[in-house]
Design an enzyme around this catalytic site. Structure first.
Site, PDB file in Angstrom:
ATOM      1  N   LYS A  90      49.657  42.346  37.963  1.00  0.00           N
ATOM      2  CA  LYS A  90      48.666  43.256  38.552  1.00  0.00           C
ATOM      3  C   LYS A  90      49.181  44.688  38.387  1.00  0.00           C
ATOM      4  O   LYS A  90      49.595  45.339  39.357  1.00  0.00           O
ATOM      5  CB  LYS A  90      48.427  42.882  40.014  1.00  0.00           C
ATOM      6  CG  LYS A  90      47.747  41.526  40.155  1.00  0.00           C
ATOM      7  CD  LYS A  90      47.742  41.035  41.579  1.00  0.00           C
ATOM      8  CE  LYS A  90      46.520  41.479  42.321  1.00  0.00           C
ATOM      9  NZ  LYS A  90      45.300  40.781  41.931  1.00  0.00           N
TER      10      LYS A  90
HETATM   11  C1  PLP Z   1      42.202  40.202  37.105  1.00  0.00           C
HETATM   12  C2  PLP Z   1      42.490  39.164  38.149  1.00  0.00           C
HETATM   13  N1  PLP Z   1      42.417  37.864  37.804  1.00  0.00           N
HETATM   14  C3  PLP Z   1      42.653  36.880  38.693  1.00  0.00           C
HETATM   15  C4  PLP Z   1      42.980  37.167  40.008  1.00  0.00           C
HETATM   16  C5  PLP Z   1      43.244  36.041  40.976  1.00  0.00           C
HETATM   17  O1  PLP Z   1      44.606  35.924  41.273  1.00  0.00           O
HETATM   18  P1  PLP Z   1      45.115  35.377  42.677  1.00  0.00           P
HETATM   19  O2  PLP Z   1      44.477  34.063  42.887  1.00  0.00           O
HETATM   20  O3  PLP Z   1      46.581  35.273  42.536  1.00  0.00           O
HETATM   21  O4  PLP Z   1      44.696  36.362  43.694  1.00  0.00           O
HETATM   22  C6  PLP Z   1      43.072  38.493  40.411  1.00  0.00           C
HETATM   23  C7  PLP Z   1      43.429  38.786  41.800  1.00  0.00           C
HETATM   24  O5  PLP Z   1      43.297  39.837  42.305  1.00  0.00           O
HETATM   25  C8  PLP Z   1      42.810  39.522  39.462  1.00  0.00           C
HETATM   26  O6  PLP Z   1      42.880  40.813  39.805  1.00  0.00           O
END
Ligand code: PLP
Length: 319
Positions: free
Chosen positions: A161
């Site tokens: 992220k």
């Molecule tokens: C681009 C993106 N994909 C997938 C996810 C899902 O990830 P997680 O389940 O770890 O929150 C996020 C979470 O914010 C995201 O920003």
């Protein structure tokens, strides 16, 4: 979705101490503000009225992922995932939160000067705020494939992220909403389905659950991993991590998004075409309620996923 500005009087963790949110400010020349050199996380906590406790969901896994991904930008966070989880829980206690919460850690290059080259000045902060639904997805979402392609691992790694990479998500979400959808679906440079702007994606075909592999430029989602485990272990479903073609979205039976903010969000239309019968799919609904129960400590065997803020014992009931 339009979120309100959080109360400036809540307590946050900033520069190694607890301070008011209104006093947790950075210099206008901060490196991360200009060049996007930060790595953030998003963690949910679920309040259980009956037990009067708040359970942080897979908080150790989130902090572990955060620290590893900070390594991509060579940002150092000087604590273990367990110590960071303690700080996050203490934040919730100091704010006396008795509601669902969202926790936002961010680590960043903190030098206040001009110049792209990085140095050793790293900082990090953790904010916790009361948080409800990200999308109103009770009746399902409309999704659309956008013209923006998902950032490639060879440009900006999407598995982390990384602050700067979220321009990609902002552009995609903006295009999708202007086209009348609720959320975007990204393709990779080679035309495979990657994920949503802020969430991973699953499809159901002939009773099998399919999701893009971590090598298709997706964020390695913790909700995605939870869904895979729950589908395999509790629903005994076959789960495949493989590339998905765009038109598989048009011919599959069910589609849903999965992510910390969106939780499990059914998709009922894609590119103006109904998904399956046009309603919420049976497998999607089962996984949504299983995920809901698991994140509230109501499914046996997943106690290790929850970190009780107010120290209650989690009483598990068999699914
Ligand atoms: C681009 C993106 N994909 C997938 C996810 C899902 O990830 P997680 O389940 O770890 O929150 C996020 C979470 O914010 C995201 O920003």
């Amino acid at each position: 979705m339009k979120a309100e500005a959080p109360d400036p009087n809540i307590t946050v963790w900033f520069q190694n101490r607890f301070v008011r949110l209104g006093d947790a400010n950075v210099n206008i020349l901060t490196h991360a503000l200009h060049y996007g050199t930060g790595v953030f996380e998003g963690i949910r906590g679920y309040y259980d009225e009956k037990r009067k406790d708040l359970f942080l969901f897979r908080v150790l896994d989130h902090f572990d992922r955060w620290k590893r991904n900070c390594g991509i930008l060579r940002i150092n966070v000087p604590h273990t995932p367990a110590e960071l989880s303690d700080i996050a829980a203490e934040l919730c206690r100091r704010n006396r939160f008795e509601s669902n919460v969202y926790i936002r850690p961010i680590a960043y290059k903190s030098s206040a000067r001009i110049g792209v080259a990085t140095d050793e000045n790293d900082a990090y902060s953790i904010v916790a705020i009361p948080f409800g639904d990200y999308f109103d997805s009770k009746h399902g979402l409309k999704a659309g494939v956008v013209s923006w392609r998902r950032v490639d691992d060879t440009a900006i790694p999407g598995r982390a992220k990384i602050c700067g990479a979220y321009v990609n998500s902002v552009l995609a979400g903006d295009e999708a909403r202007h086209a009348g959808h609720d959320e975007a679906i990204f393709l990779t440079q080679d035309g495979h389905v990657a994920e949503g702007a802020t969430c991973n994606i699953f499809i159901v075909r002939a009773g099998k659950l399919i999701t893009p592999p971590v090598t298709d430029n997706i964020l390695e989602g913790i909700t995605r991993d939870s869904i895979i485990q729950l589908a395999r272990n509790e629903l005994k479903l076959e789960v495949h991590e493989r590339s998905i073609d765009r038109t598989e979205l048009y011919v599959c039976d069910e589609i849903f998004f999965a992510g910390t903010a969106v939780e499990v969000a059914p998709i009922v239309s894609v590119d103006y075409r109904p998904v399956g019968a046009g309603g919420i799919g049976v497998i999607t609904e089962k996984l949504r309620s299983l995920f809901f129960d698991t994140s509230r400590g109501r499914v046996a065997g997943y106690r290790a996923w929850l970190w009780p803020v107010y120290g209650s014992a989690i009483i598990e009931k068999t699914a």
